[in-house]
Design a protein around this motif. Structure first.
Motif, PDB file in Angstrom:
ATOM      1  N   GLN A   1       0.756  -1.122   0.035  1.00  0.00           N
ATOM      2  CA  GLN A   1      -0.035   0.292   0.032  1.00  0.00           C
ATOM      3  C   GLN A   1       0.935   1.224  -0.031  1.00  0.00           C
ATOM      4  O   GLN A   1       0.238   2.421  -0.104  1.00  0.00           O
ATOM      5  N   ARG A   2       2.208   1.030   0.002  1.00  0.00           N
ATOM      6  CA  ARG A   2       3.087   2.123   0.030  1.00  0.00           C
ATOM      7  C   ARG A   2       2.685   3.194   1.065  1.00  0.00           C
ATOM      8  O   ARG A   2       2.672   4.397   0.939  1.00  0.00           O
ATOM      9  N   CYS A   3       2.665   2.777   2.384  1.00  0.00           N
ATOM     10  CA  CYS A   3       2.308   3.549   3.564  1.00  0.00           C
ATOM     11  C   CYS A   3       2.938   3.214   4.831  1.00  0.00           C
ATOM     12  O   CYS A   3       3.470   1.766   4.810  1.00  0.00           O
TER      13      CYS A   3
ATOM     14  N   ASN B   1       1.281   8.043   4.104  1.00  0.00           N
ATOM     15  CA  ASN B   1       2.416   7.928   2.857  1.00  0.00           C
ATOM     16  C   ASN B   1       3.543   8.951   2.995  1.00  0.00           C
ATOM     17  O   ASN B   1       3.325   9.687   3.941  1.00  0.00           O
TER      18      ASN B   1
ATOM     19  N   THR C   1       5.383  10.850   1.032  1.00  0.00           N
ATOM     20  CA  THR C   1       5.320  11.446  -0.475  1.00  0.00           C
ATOM     21  C   THR C   1       6.399  11.812  -1.153  1.00  0.00           C
ATOM     22  O   THR C   1       6.267  11.473  -2.484  1.00  0.00           O
TER      23      THR C   1
ATOM     24  N   ASP D   1       7.202   8.628  -2.773  1.00  0.00           N
ATOM     25  CA  ASP D   1       6.351   8.154  -3.773  1.00  0.00           C
ATOM     26  C   ASP D   1       6.670   8.774  -5.113  1.00  0.00           C
ATOM     27  O   ASP D   1       6.679   8.414  -6.227  1.00  0.00           O
ATOM     28  N   ARG D   2       7.049  10.237  -4.902  1.00  0.00           N
ATOM     29  CA  ARG D   2       7.332  10.962  -6.177  1.00  0.00           C
ATOM     30  C   ARG D   2       8.608  10.601  -6.885  1.00  0.00           C
ATOM     31  O   ARG D   2       8.733  10.609  -8.213  1.00  0.00           O
TER      32      ARG D   2
ATOM     33  N   GLN E   1       9.481   7.458  -6.634  1.00  0.00           N
ATOM     34  CA  GLN E   1       9.434   5.979  -7.021  1.00  0.00           C
ATOM     35  C   GLN E   1      10.387   5.204  -6.425  1.00  0.00           C
ATOM     36  O   GLN E   1      10.988   4.167  -6.906  1.00  0.00           O
TER      37      GLN E   1
END
Length: 203
Positions: free
Chosen positions: A124-126, A141, A143, A146-147, A149
């Protein structure tokens, strides 16, 4: 945004610098119309604020969304405010980074340290905060990862508890440290104007 790397997007954005009240304020305008505003402490070079704003279909611009730093409602007290203030005893979740770690603080959590359980959910990338007494639960998250990757690493996550505040830290990976160093060097090259000047220098 996935096609073009976050680093390239930062470099290609239109940047405006402003020096005021011991802070270096940088405004980024991206090609898709999104805006990002950051504030750095002039003495320590630490990032103290990062917020985002997107174009709104109806009003031109949407509200600023805080990613790093104190929420406006907790720093500005106004008796005439139309905003209903949160109960001061409720947990307050906010992000305040250090140079080497992403860091989140949850205020108004009086429970002892052994009550908290933190985990990383790679699918869940969290990250998740749980309590054994089931009094608090938070999923959030990272972030920045995520940005860029980048994968999440459970060994980078740690926490402590002091003065009714849960402090959660995630050690920044070397890719993030390198990116932040390069970005800081770039924004320092911008000629910041003083508050009140209208002809801000842009890049």
């Amino acid at each position: 945004m996935a096609v073009q790397s976050w680093s390239d997007l930062l470099k290609s954005s239109k940047k405006t610098a402003l020096i005021h009240d011991g802070k270096r304020k940088i405004h980024y305008l991206f090609t898709d119309g999104k805006e990002m505003a950051e504030e750095y402490d002039l003495t320590t070079d630490e990032l103290t604020v990062r917020k985002w704003r997107s174009k709104s279909t109806f009003k031109g611009h949407g509200p600023w969304e805080i990613e790093v730093g104190e929420p406006v409602s907790s720093t500005v007290a106004s008796l005439e405010s139309d905003v209903i203030k949160e109960n001061c005893s409720n947990p307050i979740f906010l992000r305040k980074d250090t140079k080497t770690s992403f860091q989140w603080r949850v205020r108004n959590l009086p429970y002892p340290k052994q009550v908290y359980n933190l985990s990383v959910e790679p699918d869940q990338r969290c990250c998740v905060i749980r309590t054994t007494n089931k009094k608090y639960y938070k999923k959030f998250n990272i972030t920045d990862l995520d940005r860029s990757q980048l994968p999440l690493d459970s060994s980078a996550l740690s926490f402590t508890h002091v003065n009714n505040t849960l402090i959660v830290s995630y050690k920044k990976p070397k890719e993030i440290l390198t990116l932040e160093h390069e970005l800081l060097c770039e924004v320092k090259k911008l000629k910041g104007t003083n508050e009140g000047d209208v002809d801000c220098k842009t890049q």
